[in-house]
Design a protein around this motif. Structure first.
Motif, PDB file in Angstrom:
ATOM      1  N   LYS A  38       0.849  -1.188   0.000  1.00 29.55           N
ATOM      2  CA  LYS A  38       0.000   0.000   0.000  1.00 29.55           C
ATOM      3  C   LYS A  38       0.884   1.237   0.000  1.00 29.55           C
ATOM      4  O   LYS A  38       1.961   1.235   0.593  1.00 29.55           O
ATOM      5  CB  LYS A  38      -0.875  -0.033   1.250  1.00 29.55           C
ATOM      6  N   VAL A  39       0.415   2.309  -0.667  1.00 29.98           N
ATOM      7  CA  VAL A  39       1.123   3.584  -0.689  1.00 29.98           C
ATOM      8  C   VAL A  39       0.174   4.648  -0.131  1.00 29.98           C
ATOM      9  O   VAL A  39      -0.959   4.777  -0.582  1.00 29.98           O
ATOM     10  CB  VAL A  39       1.576   3.967  -2.116  1.00 29.98           C
ATOM     11  N   LEU A  40       0.669   5.407   0.855  1.00 26.99           N
ATOM     12  CA  LEU A  40      -0.150   6.388   1.551  1.00 26.99           C
ATOM     13  C   LEU A  40       0.528   7.750   1.558  1.00 26.99           C
ATOM     14  O   LEU A  40       1.743   7.851   1.401  1.00 26.99           O
ATOM     15  CB  LEU A  40      -0.375   5.950   3.001  1.00 26.99           C
ATOM     16  N   CYS A  41      -0.283   8.798   1.769  1.00 24.19           N
ATOM     17  CA  CYS A  41       0.212  10.162   1.923  1.00 24.19           C
ATOM     18  C   CYS A  41       0.193  10.499   3.403  1.00 24.19           C
ATOM     19  O   CYS A  41      -0.847  10.379   4.056  1.00 24.19           O
ATOM     20  CB  CYS A  41      -0.655  11.148   1.161  1.00 24.19           C
ATOM     21  N   GLN A  42       1.333  10.933   3.916  1.00 26.36           N
ATOM     22  CA  GLN A  42       1.434  11.316   5.316  1.00 26.36           C
ATOM     23  C   GLN A  42       1.821  12.792   5.373  1.00 26.36           C
ATOM     24  O   GLN A  42       2.878  13.178   4.891  1.00 26.36           O
ATOM     25  CB  GLN A  42       2.477  10.445   6.007  1.00 26.36           C
ATOM     26  N   ASP A  43       0.965  13.596   5.975  1.00 28.57           N
ATOM     27  CA  ASP A  43       1.161  15.039   6.008  1.00 28.57           C
ATOM     28  C   ASP A  43       1.666  15.471   7.378  1.00 28.57           C
ATOM     29  O   ASP A  43       0.942  15.384   8.374  1.00 28.57           O
ATOM     30  CB  ASP A  43      -0.155  15.739   5.675  1.00 28.57           C
ATOM     31  N   CYS A  44       2.895  15.971   7.441  1.00 24.51           N
ATOM     32  CA  CYS A  44       3.501  16.357   8.717  1.00 24.51           C
ATOM     33  C   CYS A  44       2.959  17.674   9.259  1.00 24.51           C
ATOM     34  O   CYS A  44       3.216  18.025  10.400  1.00 24.51           O
ATOM     35  CB  CYS A  44       5.015  16.451   8.582  1.00 24.51           C
ATOM     36  N   THR A  45       2.203  18.401   8.456  1.00 26.18           N
ATOM     37  CA  THR A  45       1.676  19.682   8.929  1.00 26.18           C
ATOM     38  C   THR A  45       0.458  19.494   9.824  1.00 26.18           C
ATOM     39  O   THR A  45       0.006  20.441  10.450  1.00 26.18           O
ATOM     40  CB  THR A  45       1.298  20.598   7.746  1.00 26.18           C
ATOM     41  N   GLU A  46      -0.065  18.286   9.870  1.00 24.55           N
ATOM     42  CA  GLU A  46      -1.214  17.984  10.720  1.00 24.55           C
ATOM     43  C   GLU A  46      -0.740  17.762  12.151  1.00 24.55           C
ATOM     44  O   GLU A  46       0.445  17.615  12.416  1.00 24.55           O
ATOM     45  CB  GLU A  46      -1.932  16.725  10.212  1.00 24.55           C
ATOM     46  N   GLY A  47      -1.672  17.682  13.074  1.00 24.77           N
ATOM     47  CA  GLY A  47      -1.345  17.353  14.453  1.00 24.77           C
ATOM     48  C   GLY A  47      -0.821  15.929  14.564  1.00 24.77           C
ATOM     49  O   GLY A  47      -0.908  15.138  13.616  1.00 24.77           O
ATOM     50  N   TRP A  48      -0.292  15.590  15.737  1.00 21.82           N
ATOM     51  CA  TRP A  48       0.344  14.286  15.934  1.00 21.82           C
ATOM     52  C   TRP A  48      -0.581  13.129  15.569  1.00 21.82           C
ATOM     53  O   TRP A  48      -0.186  12.236  14.825  1.00 21.82           O
ATOM     54  CB  TRP A  48       0.815  14.153  17.385  1.00 21.82           C
ATOM     55  N   PRO A  57      -4.696   7.010   1.332  1.00 23.53           N
ATOM     56  CA  PRO A  57      -4.190   6.293   0.159  1.00 23.53           C
ATOM     57  C   PRO A  57      -4.045   7.219  -1.047  1.00 23.53           C
ATOM     58  O   PRO A  57      -4.798   8.182  -1.188  1.00 23.53           O
ATOM     59  CB  PRO A  57      -5.249   5.218  -0.093  1.00 23.53           C
ATOM     60  N   ILE A  58      -3.068   6.924  -1.880  1.00 19.52           N
ATOM     61  CA  ILE A  58      -2.851   7.704  -3.099  1.00 19.52           C
ATOM     62  C   ILE A  58      -3.110   6.805  -4.303  1.00 19.52           C
ATOM     63  O   ILE A  58      -2.469   5.770  -4.459  1.00 19.52           O
ATOM     64  CB  ILE A  58      -1.414   8.250  -3.181  1.00 19.52           C
ATOM     65  N   LYS A  59      -4.043   7.230  -5.146  1.00 26.03           N
ATOM     66  CA  LYS A  59      -4.351   6.485  -6.362  1.00 26.03           C
ATOM     67  C   LYS A  59      -3.358   6.881  -7.458  1.00 26.03           C
ATOM     68  O   LYS A  59      -3.037   8.056  -7.619  1.00 26.03           O
ATOM     69  CB  LYS A  59      -5.773   6.804  -6.828  1.00 26.03           C
ATOM     70  N   GLY A  60      -2.864   5.884  -8.207  1.00 34.08           N
ATOM     71  CA  GLY A  60      -2.017   6.150  -9.360  1.00 34.08           C
ATOM     72  C   GLY A  60      -0.532   6.238  -9.069  1.00 34.08           C
ATOM     73  O   GLY A  60       0.236   6.601  -9.956  1.00 34.08           O
ATOM     74  N   CYS A  61      -0.095   5.908  -7.856  1.00 33.05           N
ATOM     75  CA  CYS A  61       1.347   5.890  -7.571  1.00 33.05           C
ATOM     76  C   CYS A  61       1.982   4.727  -8.316  1.00 33.05           C
ATOM     77  O   CYS A  61       1.395   3.656  -8.437  1.00 33.05           O
ATOM     78  CB  CYS A  61       1.602   5.698  -6.076  1.00 33.05           C
ATOM     79  N   LYS A  62       3.173   4.955  -8.787  1.00 33.61           N
ATOM     80  CA  LYS A  62       3.880   3.909  -9.506  1.00 33.61           C
ATOM     81  C   LYS A  62       4.936   3.294  -8.593  1.00 33.61           C
ATOM     82  O   LYS A  62       5.719   4.016  -7.972  1.00 33.61           O
ATOM     83  CB  LYS A  62       4.541   4.476 -10.763  1.00 33.61           C
ATOM     84  N   VAL A  63       4.931   1.953  -8.497  1.00 36.28           N
ATOM     85  CA  VAL A  63       5.958   1.210  -7.782  1.00 36.28           C
ATOM     86  C   VAL A  63       6.616   0.268  -8.789  1.00 36.28           C
ATOM     87  O   VAL A  63       5.984  -0.127  -9.779  1.00 36.28           O
ATOM     88  CB  VAL A  63       5.379   0.407  -6.591  1.00 36.28           C
ATOM     89  N   SER A  64       7.866  -0.072  -8.550  1.00 37.97           N
ATOM     90  CA  SER A  64       8.545  -0.976  -9.480  1.00 37.97           C
ATOM     91  C   SER A  64       9.247  -2.083  -8.716  1.00 37.97           C
ATOM     92  O   SER A  64       9.638  -1.914  -7.565  1.00 37.97           O
ATOM     93  CB  SER A  64       9.568  -0.221 -10.325  1.00 37.97           C
ATOM     94  N   THR A  82      -1.047   2.065  -8.187  1.00 34.14           N
ATOM     95  CA  THR A  82      -1.947   1.807  -7.074  1.00 34.14           C
ATOM     96  C   THR A  82      -3.391   2.080  -7.473  1.00 34.14           C
ATOM     97  O   THR A  82      -3.665   2.920  -8.334  1.00 34.14           O
ATOM     98  CB  THR A  82      -1.583   2.660  -5.849  1.00 34.14           C
ATOM     99  N   ASP A  83      -4.303   1.385  -6.833  1.00 33.09           N
ATOM    100  CA  ASP A  83      -5.733   1.568  -7.093  1.00 33.09           C
ATOM    101  C   ASP A  83      -6.309   2.638  -6.163  1.00 33.09           C
ATOM    102  O   ASP A  83      -5.556   3.357  -5.503  1.00 33.09           O
ATOM    103  CB  ASP A  83      -6.476   0.233  -6.952  1.00 33.09           C
ATOM    104  N   ASP A  84      -7.631   2.743  -6.106  1.00 34.70           N
ATOM    105  CA  ASP A  84      -8.299   3.750  -5.277  1.00 34.70           C
ATOM    106  C   ASP A  84      -7.935   3.639  -3.800  1.00 34.70           C
ATOM    107  O   ASP A  84      -7.936   4.628  -3.078  1.00 34.70           O
ATOM    108  CB  ASP A  84      -9.818   3.650  -5.417  1.00 34.70           C
ATOM    109  N   ALA A  85      -7.647   2.433  -3.342  1.00 35.97           N
ATOM    110  CA  ALA A  85      -7.303   2.205  -1.939  1.00 35.97           C
ATOM    111  C   ALA A  85      -5.801   2.364  -1.695  1.00 35.97           C
ATOM    112  O   ALA A  85      -5.323   2.099  -0.598  1.00 35.97           O
ATOM    113  CB  ALA A  85      -7.764   0.819  -1.503  1.00 35.97           C
ATOM    114  N   GLY A 149       5.381  -2.839   2.923  1.00 37.79           N
ATOM    115  CA  GLY A 149       4.859  -1.512   3.227  1.00 37.79           C
ATOM    116  C   GLY A 149       4.146  -1.452   4.544  1.00 37.79           C
ATOM    117  O   GLY A 149       4.319  -2.314   5.377  1.00 37.79           O
ATOM    118  N   PRO A 150       3.346  -0.444   4.745  1.00 38.87           N
ATOM    119  CA  PRO A 150       2.990   0.584   3.781  1.00 38.87           C
ATOM    120  C   PRO A 150       4.147   1.532   3.492  1.00 38.87           C
ATOM    121  O   PRO A 150       5.020   1.731   4.332  1.00 38.87           O
ATOM    122  CB  PRO A 150       1.835   1.324   4.449  1.00 38.87           C
ATOM    123  N   PHE A 151       4.139   2.065   2.288  1.00 44.75           N
ATOM    124  CA  PHE A 151       5.116   3.052   1.872  1.00 44.75           C
ATOM    125  C   PHE A 151       4.437   4.418   1.907  1.00 44.75           C
ATOM    126  O   PHE A 151       3.228   4.510   1.744  1.00 44.75           O
ATOM    127  CB  PHE A 151       5.624   2.758   0.460  1.00 44.75           C
TER     128      PHE A 151
END
Length: 176
Positions: A38-48, A57-64, A82-85, A149-151
């Protein structure tokens, strides 16, 4: 004490039988092995709490996946989006050009993210530099699956500066 020793011997023998069964399944039955994650987006600007548990999840990420032979030459390369999830699954044929691919000689890494905000690859779980396949998570009949993962990708604001690059002005001595 004698009863505990007997139980330990039985447990060790059972482990060897199961381990040999897994090794045989990896060698003979499967013609394909799968790598998923799985590939996810992690935003450090949010609270802990949002930063730790709110990855999206990020749709359309490319892994090799890249597989090398015993002389460290590339013998197989494949990629997946990656798919929708945010999930990916790459299937790799165990035999390529008459040679057996060894999963332990393969590694998977992040390639790109289509997200305009969350597109900085991180090295959590080895996504940026690549992670080698070690042990399959699933071995059942002719299915051998490695779950990774998750990556994570992150936003540019969360990117750490590369401290290995020295400013050229700092490294020169002044002639004045």
């Amino acid at each position: 004490m004698g009863r505990t020793s007997v139980l330990l011997v039985i447990a060790a023998a059972s482990f060897l039988v199961i381990f040999n069964g897994v090794a045989d399944a990896l060698k003979e039955d499967s013609q394909v092995f799968q790598v998923c994650g799985k590939v996810l987006c992690q935003d450090c600007t949010e609270g802990w709490n949002e930063w730790v548990t709110g990855a999206k999840p990020i749709k359309g990420c490319k892994v090799s996946i890249t597989c090398l032979d015993d002389r460290s030459r590339v013998v197989h390369y494949a990629s997946d989006l990656t798919d929708d999830a945010g999930e990916f699954e790459v299937s790799v044929k165990k035999y390529t050009n008459g040679k057996e691919l060894k999963p332990q000689n393969c590694f998977l890494r992040l390639v790109s993210s289509p997200d305009p905000v969350c597109n900085i690859a991180t090295d959590f779980a080895g996504g940026k530099t690549g992670v080698k396949l070690h042990r399959p998570a699933v071995v059942y009949r002719d299915i051998v699956k490695y779950v990774l993962g998750p990556f994570y990708y992150s936003t540019p604001m969360c990117d750490e500066p590369d401290t290995s690059i020295v400013d050229s002005n700092d490294s020169k001595e002044s002639n004045y």
